[in-house]
Design a protein around this motif. Sequence first.
Motif, short mmCIF file in Angstrom:
data_model
loop_
_atom_site.label_atom_id
_atom_site.label_comp_id
_atom_site.label_asym_id
_atom_site.label_seq_id
_atom_site.Cartn_x
_atom_site.Cartn_y
_atom_site.Cartn_z
N SER A 4 -2.58 37.21 -34.05
CA SER A 4 -3.53 36.94 -33.98
C SER A 4 -4.01 37.50 -35.66
CB SER A 4 -4.58 37.77 -33.25
OG SER A 4 -4.70 38.77 -33.06
N ALA A 5 -4.06 38.41 -36.14
CA ALA A 5 -4.24 38.96 -37.59
C ALA A 5 -4.19 37.57 -38.56
CB ALA A 5 -3.27 40.04 -37.42
N GLU A 6 -3.13 37.38 -38.18
CA GLU A 6 -2.36 36.35 -39.40
C GLU A 6 -4.32 35.04 -39.24
OE1 GLU A 6 0.97 34.97 -40.92
OE2 GLU A 6 1.81 35.91 -38.66
N PHE A 7 -4.65 34.52 -38.22
CA PHE A 7 -5.16 33.70 -37.88
C PHE A 7 -6.47 34.52 -37.97
CE2 PHE A 7 -2.13 32.23 -34.56
CZ PHE A 7 -1.30 30.77 -35.24
N HIS A 122 -8.39 31.95 -32.62
CA HIS A 122 -8.82 31.34 -31.44
C HIS A 122 -8.65 31.67 -30.12
CE1 HIS A 122 -4.61 31.59 -29.69
NE2 HIS A 122 -4.14 32.15 -30.62
N SER A 123 -8.65 33.52 -29.82
CA SER A 123 -8.45 34.01 -29.06
C SER A 123 -10.15 34.31 -28.38
CB SER A 123 -7.90 35.55 -28.53
OG SER A 123 -8.08 35.83 -29.70
N LYS A 124 -10.82 34.19 -28.95
CA LYS A 124 -11.97 34.60 -29.09
C LYS A 124 -12.87 33.57 -28.48
CE LYS A 124 -11.38 39.22 -31.00
NZ LYS A 124 -12.49 39.07 -32.35
N LEU A 125 -12.72 32.49 -28.35
CA LEU A 125 -13.58 31.13 -28.24
C LEU A 125 -12.73 30.63 -26.49
CD1 LEU A 125 -15.29 28.47 -28.29
CD2 LEU A 125 -13.10 27.24 -29.39
N VAL A 126 -14.29 30.76 -25.80
CA VAL A 126 -13.65 31.41 -24.09
C VAL A 126 -14.70 30.12 -23.99
CG1 VAL A 126 -13.77 33.28 -24.37
CG2 VAL A 126 -15.83 33.18 -23.67
N LYS A 127 -14.66 29.64 -22.68
CA LYS A 127 -15.38 29.14 -22.00
C LYS A 127 -16.87 29.29 -21.54
CE LYS A 127 -14.01 24.73 -19.50
NZ LYS A 127 -12.58 24.73 -20.17
N LEU A 129 -19.40 33.32 -21.77
CA LEU A 129 -19.22 34.76 -22.09
C LEU A 129 -18.41 35.60 -20.73
CD1 LEU A 129 -21.74 34.83 -24.29
CD2 LEU A 129 -19.71 34.81 -25.28
N GLY A 130 -18.19 37.13 -21.39
CA GLY A 130 -18.07 37.90 -20.42
C GLY A 130 -17.44 38.75 -20.05
N ALA A 131 -16.24 38.22 -20.14
CA ALA A 131 -15.11 38.78 -20.07
C ALA A 131 -14.99 40.20 -20.70
CB ALA A 131 -13.37 37.98 -20.23
N TYR A 132 -15.17 40.13 -21.94
CA TYR A 132 -15.22 41.21 -23.53
C TYR A 132 -16.42 42.13 -21.96
CZ TYR A 132 -14.90 43.74 -27.30
OH TYR A 132 -14.93 44.86 -28.03
N HIS A 218 -22.58 28.66 -37.93
CA HIS A 218 -21.48 27.90 -38.06
C HIS A 218 -20.20 29.43 -37.09
CE1 HIS A 218 -23.25 25.90 -41.31
NE2 HIS A 218 -22.70 25.08 -40.60
N LEU A 219 -18.98 28.16 -36.73
CA LEU A 219 -18.36 29.21 -36.73
C LEU A 219 -17.02 28.17 -36.94
CD1 LEU A 219 -16.48 31.52 -33.65
CD2 LEU A 219 -16.68 29.47 -32.18
N ILE A 220 -16.31 29.18 -37.57
CA ILE A 220 -14.93 28.74 -38.03
C ILE A 220 -13.94 29.68 -37.11
CG2 ILE A 220 -13.08 28.59 -39.59
CD1 ILE A 220 -15.75 29.49 -41.39
N ILE A 221 -13.01 28.92 -36.36
CA ILE A 221 -12.11 29.00 -35.51
C ILE A 221 -10.70 29.32 -35.27
CG2 ILE A 221 -12.04 27.16 -34.25
CD1 ILE A 221 -12.41 30.70 -32.03
N ALA A 222 -9.76 29.73 -36.17
CA ALA A 222 -8.18 29.32 -36.83
C ALA A 222 -7.56 29.97 -35.36
CB ALA A 222 -7.97 30.06 -37.87
N GLY A 223 -6.84 29.04 -35.00
CA GLY A 223 -5.59 29.07 -34.21
C GLY A 223 -4.21 28.18 -34.21
N PRO A 224 -2.90 28.36 -33.56
CA PRO A 224 -2.11 27.46 -34.16
C PRO A 224 -1.77 25.89 -33.50
CG PRO A 224 -1.67 28.35 -31.51
CD PRO A 224 -3.05 28.48 -31.87
N ALA A 225 -3.32 25.27 -33.36
CA ALA A 225 -3.72 23.96 -33.77
C ALA A 225 -4.44 23.53 -34.92
CB ALA A 225 -4.52 23.31 -31.98
N GLY A 226 -4.55 24.54 -35.10
CA GLY A 226 -5.05 24.32 -36.66
C GLY A 226 -6.61 24.98 -36.75
N THR A 227 -7.06 24.71 -37.81
CA THR A 227 -8.60 25.37 -38.13
C THR A 227 -9.71 24.44 -37.72
OG1 THR A 227 -7.50 26.59 -39.56
CG2 THR A 227 -10.00 26.61 -39.54
N ARG A 228 -11.00 24.79 -37.13
CA ARG A 228 -12.06 24.35 -37.28
C ARG A 228 -13.33 24.61 -36.77
NH1 ARG A 228 -13.31 22.87 -30.59
NH2 ARG A 228 -12.40 24.54 -30.68
#
Length: 235
Positions: A4-7, A122-127, A129-132, A218-228
Motif C-alpha cells: 500500500s505504501a507504493e500505491f 485502492h484499499s480506501k475505496l469502499v462501497k 463508508l463506515g468500516a473505518y 477528484h480522487l486519484i486511486i492507485a492499485g494493482p489494476a492501475g491508477t484511476r
Amino acid sequence: MRDSAEFKRVAAAAALDFIHPGMRLGLGTGSTAEAFLELLAGRVAKGLDVVGAATSERTAGKARALGIKIAELDDLAPLDVTIDGADETDDALNLIKGGGGALLREKIVAASSRKMVVIADHSKLVKRLGAYALPVEIVAFGARSTLDRLERTLAEFGYKDVTVTPRSGPEGLFRTDSGNLIFDCALKVIHDAPSLATALSQVPGVVDHGLFIGLASHLIIAGPAGTRILEGKAS
Ligand code: 5RP
C-alpha cells in the motif's frame, strides 16, 4: 507484489499533474500526503514556485524541512488546489478523514480551495463508508455532556450501542492541533452520510467530524489494476 505504501506513492505522483507554477496549495496530513510532499519537494528543488497552507503542524514542519514554502491560510486563500489523503472514500467522493487527527484543519483548508484532490491506495475505496471508525472532534469543556448528546444523535440515526472510543496520545488523551479531543465512533456502515454529517455538526460541543461531503473534486486511486481518477460533484 507492491504494497500500500507504493500505491500511495503512485497516487501522490499522479497528483503532481494538478500542480502548476505560482499555485497556492493546501497540503494534507498523513502518509499519502507526506509522499506527495516528498515528490513536490523534488519539483521545488528544480525551480517550481509554489506556496502551501498546511493542514497540521506536522505537515508544516515536514514541508519546511523539505524546502517547500509555507504561509498562513488566511494570507493565501482561496487556494488553487488541496492535495490530501483519506481513510475511506466512496465512489461519490464522500470521505471519512481524521485518522491522523487533523480533520478540522483539513476541512477548513479543503473548503478554502477551488479543488480538493484526494490521493489514496485502492484499499480506501469502499462501497459504503463506515468500516473505518468515524472521528468526531469535541471541545474538552463539558466533554462528557457532549459525548451524551453525540450518542443520542447517533441513536436517532439508528446507531445504537455504538462503541465510541476516546483517542489516546503519547501523554493520555490525544489533543488536536487546536487543543480538542477526538472520539472515534465505530458505526460499521453509514447509510446516509450527508444527513449524518449535518446532524453531527449541530451537536453543541462537537467542533467537527470526519465526514467530508461534497468537498473532494477528484480522487486519484492507485492499485494493482492501475491508477484511476474519479471526479466528484465539486469538480
Ligand atoms: C489525517 C487524515 C489522513 O488523510 C488519513 O488518515 C489518511 O492517512 P494515510 O495517508 O496515512 O493513510 O485524514 O487526519
